[in-house]
Design an enzyme around this catalytic site. Structure first.
Site, mmCIF file in Angstrom:
data_model
loop_
_atom_site.group_PDB
_atom_site.id
_atom_site.type_symbol
_atom_site.label_atom_id
_atom_site.label_comp_id
_atom_site.label_asym_id
_atom_site.label_seq_id
_atom_site.Cartn_x
_atom_site.Cartn_y
_atom_site.Cartn_z
ATOM 1 N N CYS A 1 58.357 77.387 59.662
ATOM 2 C CA CYS A 1 58.066 76.786 60.972
ATOM 3 C C CYS A 1 56.901 77.487 61.656
ATOM 4 O O CYS A 1 56.152 76.867 62.414
ATOM 5 C CB CYS A 1 59.296 76.862 61.872
ATOM 6 S SG CYS A 1 60.573 75.642 61.512
ATOM 7 N N HIS B 1 63.905 68.520 60.500
ATOM 8 C CA HIS B 1 62.636 68.293 59.821
ATOM 9 C C HIS B 1 62.849 68.429 58.316
ATOM 10 O O HIS B 1 63.771 69.133 57.877
ATOM 11 C CB HIS B 1 61.562 69.304 60.248
ATOM 12 C CG HIS B 1 61.113 69.168 61.655
ATOM 13 N ND1 HIS B 1 60.943 70.253 62.493
ATOM 14 C CD2 HIS B 1 60.787 68.075 62.396
ATOM 15 C CE1 HIS B 1 60.532 69.831 63.674
ATOM 16 N NE2 HIS B 1 60.438 68.523 63.648
ATOM 17 N N GLU C 1 55.936 64.406 63.696
ATOM 18 C CA GLU C 1 56.290 65.823 63.823
ATOM 19 C C GLU C 1 55.393 66.737 62.980
ATOM 20 O O GLU C 1 55.726 67.895 62.742
ATOM 21 C CB GLU C 1 57.752 66.026 63.440
ATOM 22 C CG GLU C 1 58.716 65.266 64.324
ATOM 23 C CD GLU C 1 58.988 65.949 65.660
ATOM 24 O OE1 GLU C 1 59.233 67.166 65.680
ATOM 25 O OE2 GLU C 1 58.957 65.249 66.692
#
Length: 441
Positions: free
Chosen positions: A368, A247, A175
């Site tokens: 993000c 995450h 990720e």
């Protein structure tokens, strides 16, 4: 030691930004699924965040939105005909797949790649590995176009090494920088790279998916030529994942010598801190800042995205600055903690709140939206200059957004064949501003 700067490459939010609810484990995405989105406002908010950070003396870059809808995905699923026929057929028989093909999730560039600066690598080049994002279909489609963007921007192979995505297999689930933190004394010095994983290769887990494997993190570290004694691999806590921390950057953020994290961020906090201290010995004095569960419940931390903030060294500030979403200010426990944090005389001395509500409603905060790339001045000069922002370029991009983006978009609107043409025209206009016409369809 080379002079180096942390350049934040934000994702330019695309015209198909919508609340599709495709991300399992992302509570905000699920809660707002099906709501009306405002792509125009979302993109303008993101660009204003970039402008604000530039105003504080930071270097700001941008990554363009990926082509949407992804007709390759739809054709791979067996749809045929003209673009309009493909859209109409997919809307009738596979609406969830159509939402995936239109996903604007590449805006969250913390997932675009993992980055190791040249100070850390054995060949002295800046390395970037595109994340495969294999856990979710709407994100797993991104990596070919992301790699093309990175190759266009970091084209000088004497200074940059671009690695394609790891194999599209659950054992290699990767990720990107959302599960990676670099710690150092200063940006141009050798640092410690912290990789956070949620499961081992082959391990089955229950509850929300653990999206990063240890094997993926170790593979990236090997490809980047990192020293084993300066690489730390730490397991994210199951409690955090099941609470909605899909995450690591939902429960932890770091900059320079400081790691700011929630008490429930890691499976074994003491062992994690000791491993970082050992790896940083002789390089810098590690400064952990742990937020106690008693001060900020994990539910509040995730809802307010306290840790999905940008932690930055700003010119003229003697301590780090936390750029948090306005939701952090709106939540009593996180606001109160931030006030105490600033008064504590610790490494974080200021909190600035940024309005990125459109992104937040889809599950992505300030952290993000950016990919941190530590670059020497020579590397900055060698990268594609069109993606390095100034006020004039931001004005031009905002002009395109105001002209071409819708101010209202529901997932059902994706069935409109004309919308595909709107998205293409908007992206082409943005790429023209960034001098990246080679990425046009």
């Amino acid at each position: 030691m080379n002079v180096a700067h942390e350049v934040n490459f934000d994702g330019l939010i695309g015209p198909s930004h919508n609340y599709g609810g495709l991300s399992d484990g992302n509570l905000a995405s699920a809660a707002n699924s099906g709501d009306i989105a405002n792509p125009r406002e979302a993109a303008l908010q993101g660009l204003e965040k970039m402008r604000m950070l530039m105003g504080h003396g930071l270097i700001q870059g941008v990554l363009p939105p990926l082509p949407r809808p992804n007709f390759d995905l739809l054709v791979s699923a067996g749809f045929r005909g003209t673009d309009a026929q493909i859209i109409e057929a997919a809307a009738k028989t596979a609406p969830r797949l159509l939402k995936a093909a239109y996903s604007a999730s590449s805006m969250w560039t913390a997932n675009a790649a993992t980055v190791s600066p040249s100070a850390d690598t054995d060949d002295g080049r800046l390395h970037l590995t595109t994340a495969n994002l294999s856990t979710m279909l709407h994100r797993a489609q991104e990596h070919p176009d992301t790699t093309a963007s990175l190759v266009s921007i970091f084209a000088d192979d004497e200074k940059f090494a671009i690695h394609g995505a790891l194999p599209m297999n659950p054992d290699f689930s990767d990720e990107g920088a959302a599960n990676h933190v670099r710690l150092c004394g200063s940006h141009g010095e050798k640092g410690v790279e912290l990789f956070v994983f949620g499961r081992e290769a082959g391990e089955s887990t229950t509850g929300f998916p653990a999206r990063q494997t240890r094997l993926a993190s170790e593979s990236v570290a090997r490809a980047h030529g990192l020293k084993s004694d300066r690489s730390v691999f730490v397991r994210q806590s199951r409690a955090a994942i099941d609470a909605g921390a899909f995450h690591n950057d939902v429960v932890s953020v770091g900059a320079l010598d400081t790691l700011f994290f929630h008490e429930l961020a890691f499976e074994d906090t003491d062992a994690a801190m000791e491993a970082i201290r050992k790896a940083s010995a002789g390089l810098f004095e590690f400064q952990p800042v742990m937020v106690p569960l008693a001060d900020v419940p994990i539910e509040d931390a995730i809802r307010a995205y306290l840790f999905n903030s940008q932690l930055l060294k700003m010119p003229g500030e003697d301590r780090l600055v936390l750029v948090a979403p306005t939701e952090t200010e709106d939540t009593e426990s996180t606001r109160a903690y931030c006030e105490r944090l600033v008064d504590s005389n610790g490494p974080i001395g200021k909190v600035i709140y940024a309005d990125v509500r459109q992104s937040m409603r889809n599950g992505g905060g300030p952290a993000c939206l950016r990919l941190r790339v530590v670059m020497t001045e020579d590397e900055i000069d060698a990268c594609h200059q069109g993606v390095l922002m100034d006020d004039e370029t931001i004005d031009e991009l905002q002009g395109v957004v105001r002209k071409t983006y819708r101010d209202r978009l529901a997932p059902s609107d994706l069935a409109d064949p004309d919308f595909a043409d709107e998205c293409r025209e908007a992206r082409e206009a943005l790429l023209s501003v960034l001098d990246l016409e080679g990425l046009c369809w």
